[in-house]
Design an enzyme around this catalytic site. Structure first.
Site, PDB file in Angstrom:
ATOM      1  N   CYS A  76       0.655  -1.256  -0.195  1.00 61.18           N
ATOM      2  CA  CYS A  76       0.019   0.045   0.091  1.00 61.18           C
ATOM      3  C   CYS A  76       0.903   1.149   0.021  1.00 61.18           C
ATOM      4  O   CYS A  76       0.595   2.421  -0.344  1.00 61.18           O
ATOM      5  CB  CYS A  76      -0.868  -0.086   1.246  1.00 61.18           C
ATOM      6  SG  CYS A  76      -2.161  -1.402   1.111  1.00 61.18           S
ATOM      7  N   HIS A  91      -3.068   7.420   2.025  1.00 53.01           N
ATOM      8  CA  HIS A  91      -3.640   6.044   1.372  1.00 53.01           C
ATOM      9  C   HIS A  91      -5.053   5.702   2.075  1.00 53.01           C
ATOM     10  O   HIS A  91      -5.300   5.893   3.083  1.00 53.01           O
ATOM     11  CB  HIS A  91      -2.504   4.974   1.822  1.00 53.01           C
ATOM     12  CG  HIS A  91      -3.274   3.573   1.894  1.00 53.01           C
ATOM     13  ND1 HIS A  91      -3.647   3.300   0.551  1.00 53.01           N
ATOM     14  CD2 HIS A  91      -3.365   2.407   2.539  1.00 53.01           C
ATOM     15  CE1 HIS A  91      -4.140   1.919   0.679  1.00 53.01           C
ATOM     16  NE2 HIS A  91      -3.856   1.287   2.022  1.00 53.01           N
ATOM     17  N   ASN A 119     -10.064   0.149  -0.315  1.00 53.17           N
ATOM     18  CA  ASN A 119      -8.705   0.125  -0.388  1.00 53.17           C
ATOM     19  C   ASN A 119      -7.996  -0.401  -1.675  1.00 53.17           C
ATOM     20  O   ASN A 119      -8.035  -1.573  -1.498  1.00 53.17           O
ATOM     21  CB  ASN A 119      -8.188  -0.520   1.077  1.00 53.17           C
ATOM     22  CG  ASN A 119      -6.648  -0.554   1.202  1.00 53.17           C
ATOM     23  OD1 ASN A 119      -6.125  -0.362   0.155  1.00 53.17           O
ATOM     24  ND2 ASN A 119      -6.344  -1.067   2.267  1.00 53.17           N
TER      25      ASN A 119
HETATM   26  O1  UT7 Z   1      -4.001  -0.752   3.592  1.00 56.33           O
HETATM   27  C1  UT7 Z   1      -3.274  -1.180   4.885  1.00 56.33           C
HETATM   28  C2  UT7 Z   1      -3.970  -2.622   5.030  1.00 56.33           C
HETATM   29  N1  UT7 Z   1      -5.124  -2.475   5.845  1.00 56.33           N
HETATM   30  C3  UT7 Z   1      -5.657  -1.402   6.558  1.00 56.33           C
HETATM   31  O2  UT7 Z   1      -5.135  -0.472   6.747  1.00 56.33           O
HETATM   32  C4  UT7 Z   1      -6.798  -1.890   7.469  1.00 56.33           C
HETATM   33  C5  UT7 Z   1      -6.630  -1.372   8.924  1.00 56.33           C
HETATM   34  N2  UT7 Z   1      -7.655  -2.225   9.684  1.00 56.33           N
HETATM   35  C6  UT7 Z   1      -8.929  -1.692   9.791  1.00 56.33           C
HETATM   36  O3  UT7 Z   1      -9.345  -0.973   8.821  1.00 56.33           O
HETATM   37  C7  UT7 Z   1      -9.768  -2.250  10.845  1.00 56.33           C
HETATM   38  O4  UT7 Z   1      -9.158  -2.817  11.687  1.00 56.33           O
HETATM   39  C8  UT7 Z   1     -11.002  -3.315   9.990  1.00 56.33           C
HETATM   40  C9  UT7 Z   1     -11.779  -2.539   9.225  1.00 56.33           C
HETATM   41  C10 UT7 Z   1     -10.253  -4.129   9.277  1.00 56.33           C
HETATM   42  C11 UT7 Z   1     -11.784  -3.883  11.296  1.00 56.33           C
HETATM   43  O5  UT7 Z   1     -12.319  -2.925  12.024  1.00 56.33           O
HETATM   44  P1  UT7 Z   1     -12.192  -3.192  13.475  1.00 56.33           P
HETATM   45  O6  UT7 Z   1     -13.117  -1.925  14.118  1.00 56.33           O
HETATM   46  O7  UT7 Z   1     -10.752  -3.037  13.947  1.00 56.33           O
HETATM   47  O8  UT7 Z   1     -12.854  -4.501  14.019  1.00 56.33           O
HETATM   48  P2  UT7 Z   1     -12.018  -5.711  14.594  1.00 56.33           P
HETATM   49  O9  UT7 Z   1     -11.147  -6.376  13.616  1.00 56.33           O
HETATM   50  O10 UT7 Z   1     -11.442  -5.608  15.935  1.00 56.33           O
HETATM   51  O11 UT7 Z   1     -13.096  -6.709  14.585  1.00 56.33           O
HETATM   52  C12 UT7 Z   1     -14.511  -6.501  15.441  1.00 56.33           C
HETATM   53  C13 UT7 Z   1     -15.417  -7.623  15.027  1.00 56.33           C
HETATM   54  C14 UT7 Z   1     -14.857  -8.854  15.043  1.00 56.33           C
HETATM   55  O12 UT7 Z   1     -15.963  -9.845  15.654  1.00 56.33           O
HETATM   56  P3  UT7 Z   1     -15.710 -10.325  17.123  1.00 56.33           P
HETATM   57  O13 UT7 Z   1     -14.384 -11.255  17.025  1.00 56.33           O
HETATM   58  O14 UT7 Z   1     -15.644  -9.148  18.019  1.00 56.33           O
HETATM   59  O15 UT7 Z   1     -16.782 -11.261  17.261  1.00 56.33           O
HETATM   60  C15 UT7 Z   1     -14.793  -9.262  13.630  1.00 56.33           C
HETATM   61  O16 UT7 Z   1     -14.879 -10.537  13.159  1.00 56.33           O
HETATM   62  O17 UT7 Z   1     -15.973  -7.114  13.791  1.00 56.33           O
HETATM   63  C16 UT7 Z   1     -15.829  -8.438  12.967  1.00 56.33           C
HETATM   64  N3  UT7 Z   1     -15.826  -8.183  11.595  1.00 56.33           N
HETATM   65  C17 UT7 Z   1     -16.926  -8.068  10.634  1.00 56.33           C
HETATM   66  N4  UT7 Z   1     -18.273  -8.039  11.082  1.00 56.33           N
HETATM   67  C18 UT7 Z   1     -19.161  -7.697  10.058  1.00 56.33           C
HETATM   68  C19 UT7 Z   1     -14.697  -7.957  10.769  1.00 56.33           C
HETATM   69  N5  UT7 Z   1     -15.138  -7.881   9.559  1.00 56.33           N
HETATM   70  C20 UT7 Z   1     -16.500  -7.700   9.664  1.00 56.33           C
HETATM   71  C21 UT7 Z   1     -17.133  -7.166   8.597  1.00 56.33           C
HETATM   72  N6  UT7 Z   1     -18.451  -7.538   8.765  1.00 56.33           N
HETATM   73  N7  UT7 Z   1     -16.831  -7.304   7.211  1.00 56.33           N
END
Ligand code: UT7
Length: 336
Positions: free
Chosen positions: A113, A254, A284
């Site tokens: 990225c 980004h 992204n």
């Molecule tokens: O380009 C560089 C690479 N990537 C990034 O920069 C991404 C950086 N990270 C993020 O943008 C965020 O961490 C995410 C959008 C990926 C996730 O958001 P978050 O608020 O950090 O959520 P989390 O990973 O802590 O997950 C919270 C919950 C989890 O469920 P449990 O374990 O609490 O039951 C996930 O399984 O949200 C769940 N979850 C979803 N639920 C519905 C993760 N993805 C999804 C989804 N729909 N698409």
């Protein structure tokens, strides 16, 4: 760098026609439009049809940037991508050949990225070192080809696209010039976003563990590191330029997550409305993300000649990078 300054001379971008909406994902995965929009800011993304590769998008974006610059030749082609058409060879030589650019040096930059900012740095160095008088820099990725279609945490985030700029040699102080870079990496974070198999560490072994060929991401620590590193890198580039954050006209980060973009803007003290955001309709797009954001902002008339602009990125590796520039006077940039 004491040689000629790299100046932006053209800009072009493209996304594949197919639009994948949050509703379409929610129809087949345990997710919802509300979750994706509120946690990431994404409403839809574009994905390639089977058979369309990163190089195809790179050719279109590259041709548009050359047309925008009014140029039909360059001295070098750099393609930033983490989704090359094939593991070997690099994608850039074939892109250069398809663009009719002749036997120019052409190679890929693999900084995921952060790849577009890294590629700008390499190209600016080539211009300053008089290795090239002009460089076509393309950021292109098709993450839809490497995400696990059943993994809601990655499939909801990533989209496909390509964007490109033409850089040419100019003089210091010229409008459109790239000013100060900050590039960095931390390999201790290498496992945060990775495709385990397919490289020399874990060669392709057929269908034994298909999941190992998909992108795996630990979202939370990526989020935290992205905010920290992008803000620190942005500050370093601002300091190298002698600009205060308050003097910035546009912060072009980004497009990983709108919450990351806002946190970086808040951390720098840049008003959120000065942060360019187009993640809502492209997701992204990895190395394509910054040039797609630039093309959107230019097409909307937001970027004006002389504006003070900061580009900043964080990605797998981990890698990060920032660069300051003044916006050039370009012919109208088409939206994509
Ligand atoms: O380009 C560089 C690479 N990537 C990034 O920069 C991404 C950086 N990270 C993020 O943008 C965020 O961490 C995410 C959008 C990926 C996730 O958001 P978050 O608020 O950090 O959520 P989390 O990973 O802590 O997950 C919270 C919950 C989890 O469920 P449990 O374990 O609490 O039951 C996930 O399984 O949200 C769940 N979850 C979803 N639920 C519905 C993760 N993805 C999804 C989804 N729909 N698409």
């Amino acid at each position: 760098m004491n040689g000629p300054t790299a100046v932006v001379a053209g800009l072009g971008a493209t996304v594949p026609p197919h639009v994948l909406t949050n509703e379409m994902l929610a129809a087949r995965l345990d997710t919802s439009d509300e979750w994706i929009r509120s946690r990431t800011g994404i409403r839809s993304r574009h994905t390639v049809a089977p058979g369309t590769a990163t190089g195809d998008l790179a050719v279109t974006a590259g041709a548009r940037a050359l047309a925008n610059a009014g140029m039909s030749t360059v001295d070098m082609v750099v393609v930033a991508t983490a989704t090359p058409d094939r593991l070997c060879p690099a994608t850039a030589p074939e892109v250069a050949s398809r663009l009719g650019l002749g036997p120019v040096p052409a190679f890929d930059v693999a900084a995921v990225c952060s790849g577009f900012v890294y590629a700008l740095g390499v190209a600016a160095g080539a211009i300053a070192g008089r290795l090239a008088g002009s460089v076509l820099v393309i950021g292109a990725d098709t993450f839809s080809t490497i995400v696990d279609p059943s993994d809601r945490t990655t499939v909801a985030i990533f989209g496909d696209g390509a964007g490109a700029v033409v850089l040419r040699a100019g003089v210091p102080g010229e409008v459109g010039g790239l000013l100060a870079f900050d590039l960095g990496s931390d390999g201790e974070l290498a496992d945060l976003i990775a495709i385990p198999a397919g490289g020399s560490r874990q060669r392709s072994t057929g269908p034994a563990d298909p999941a190992a060929h998909y992108l795996a991401m630990r979202g939370r620590p990526v989020f935290v590191n992205a905010v920290r590193r992008m803000a620190a890198s942005a500050r370093a580039a601002l300091a190298g330029t002698g600009w205060q954050a308050a003097a910035l006209d546009w912060l072009v980060g980004h497009q990983a997550n709108v919450r990351i973009l806002h946190a970086v803007a808040d951390g720098l003290g840049v008003p959120r409305e000065r942060a360019v955001v187009n993640i809502d309709r492209v997701g992204n797009t990895s190395a394509a993300s910054i040039p797609l954001a630039l093309a959107d902002a230019a097409a909307a008339g937001d970027l004006r000649a002389g504006d003070r602009v900061l580009l900043t990125a964080f990605g797998a590796g981990a890698t990060w990078g920032s660069v300051t520039l003044t916006w050039p006077a370009l012919p109208a940039v088409a939206t994509f």
